[in-house]
Design an enzyme around this catalytic site. Structure first.
Site, PDB file in Angstrom:
ATOM      1  N   ASP A 224       0.862  -1.172   0.000  1.00  0.00           N
ATOM      2  CA  ASP A 224       0.000   0.000   0.000  1.00  0.00           C
ATOM      3  C   ASP A 224       0.906   1.232   0.000  1.00  0.00           C
ATOM      4  OD1 ASP A 224      -2.534   1.369   0.221  1.00  0.00           O
ATOM      5  OD2 ASP A 224      -1.994   1.791   2.305  1.00  0.00           O
TER       6      ASP A 224
ATOM      7  N   ASP B  74      -0.317   5.126   0.729  1.00  0.00           N
ATOM      8  CA  ASP B  74      -0.649   6.100   1.767  1.00  0.00           C
ATOM      9  C   ASP B  74      -0.583   5.450   3.141  1.00  0.00           C
ATOM     10  OD1 ASP B  74      -1.364   8.486   0.185  1.00  0.00           O
ATOM     11  OD2 ASP B  74      -3.000   7.235  -0.563  1.00  0.00           O
TER      12      ASP B  74
END
Length: 351
Positions: free
Chosen positions: A30, A32
């Protein structure tokens, strides 16, 4: 290596005798809250990813943020010191575009509520992005459009959906981490349209299968490890895909939320940040003797007493204490969420 299983589901973090970057061929990262926050690299991320890549691990960046194109994301990562190509980036925009393309004819018009990432992904699938409900779209797609997305765009989506046009959403993350804190995400914007229309969108992003399928199709991963900061997207997505995961504590999830996790939100591993990719993971074991019924990790022993989690031990790494607490909490909770008081135990670890 991997998850310890019990009758109630995932009951304790797993251990690995070798570095995770050696145990898995591909890291599905991922962005963010894991690699960067508010556009700036998270501490230790650049160095850890460089070392993992040098050791032979393939790095793929999997994001529910549909705002930017893969080319823009790759350029940003490269600027931060994490070299990446557009082919290394998989977005929820790509996943939702494939989902729409499987259900409407090629060349169909799709009303876009979001950013350039959605438009590029739709064109890649032979679909035509349009801006108005009056352009006769056959579908509406909604993705994160940044903090400046005009309110009128939600009205445009509502007009089309009220006419019976099918509605799709790239993802439904309610929040998004930034440099100044936690801000509303695409899920909050989706709720605006849902309230206005009473409709429900088809969703492609994590934790749902379309995103996992898109990721595997584009990376060809054989032994993937999902790396995330969110229980309800990254970790649940790994659970749904039947693959291992590591939660890093650099984004949305805090230790108290981790202890209360239901089985589908329990990661295989837990670490402070991306340096966890470069090391083995300590095993959590069942305690014996006077401590029977508890769980041991790195000098800490966690157990349950009087409706609270209890932590004993001195001088060990706080993360080992957290891992032991997870085993005690998850075992007690079984297939549900842990409701035990964890305040004093976490305070001992500095949380």
């Amino acid at each position: 290596m991997g998850q310890q299983q019990g009758d109630g589901g995932r009951t304790r973090p797993g251990g690995s005798a070798i570095a995770l970057s050696e145990a898995y061929d591909t890291a599905l990262l991922d962005l963010d809250g894991v690699v960067y926050a508010g556009g700036e690299a998270i501490a230790h991320a650049v160095e850890a990813l460089e070392a993992a890549r040098a050791g032979g691990m393939h790095l793929a960046y999997v994001t529910n943020n549909a705002l930017r194109t893969p080319e823009a994301v790759a350029a940003h990562l490269t600027e931060l010191g994490v070299p990446a190509d557009a082919t290394d980036v998989i977005t929820s925009a790509q996943a939702v575009a494939r989902l729409i393309a499987e259900q409407v004819p090629r060349g169909s018009r799709v009303l876009v509520i979001g950013g350039e990432g959605l438009r590029v992904a739709l064109r890649e699938r032979g679909l035509e992005p349009v801006e108005s409900a009056d352009d006769e779209p056959v579908a509406v797609v909604q993705g994160y459009g940044g903090p400046e997305l005009p309110w009128g765009r939600f009205a445009e989506a509502s007009y089309a959906i009220a006419r019976g046009v099918p509605w799709y959403a790239s993802n439904t993350d309610l929040t998004i981490p930034g440099a100044r804190g936690i801000a509303p995400g695409n899920g909050a914007a989706v709720e605006v349209v849902r309230i206005a229309t009473g409709a429900q969108p088809q969703v492609a992003g994590k934790p749902l299968p379309p995103m996992h399928r898109e990721t595997i199709l584009r990376t060809g991963a054989r032994r993937p490890l999902v790396v995330g900061d969110r229980l309800d997207t990254d970790i649940e997505g790994a659970f749904n895909g039947g693959v291992d995961s590591i939660l890093v504590l650099t984004g949305v999830t805090d230790p108290a939320q981790l202890l209360a996790a239901v089985p589908e939100h329990r990661p295989t591993y837990v670490d402070a940040d991306l340096r966890g990719l470069l090391t083995g993971q300590p095993e959590v074991t069942a305690a014996s003797g006077e401590a029977a019924g508890g769980f041991v990790c790195g000098g800490w022993t966690a157990s349950v007493s009087g409706g609270a989690l209890v932590l004993e031990g001195e001088g060990g790494q706080p993360l080992d204490g957290l891992r032991a607490l997870c085993a005690a909490a998850w075992t007690q909770a079984g297939s549900g969420a842990c409701g035990l008081d964890a305040g004093k135990a976490l305070a001992r670890l500095g949380w």
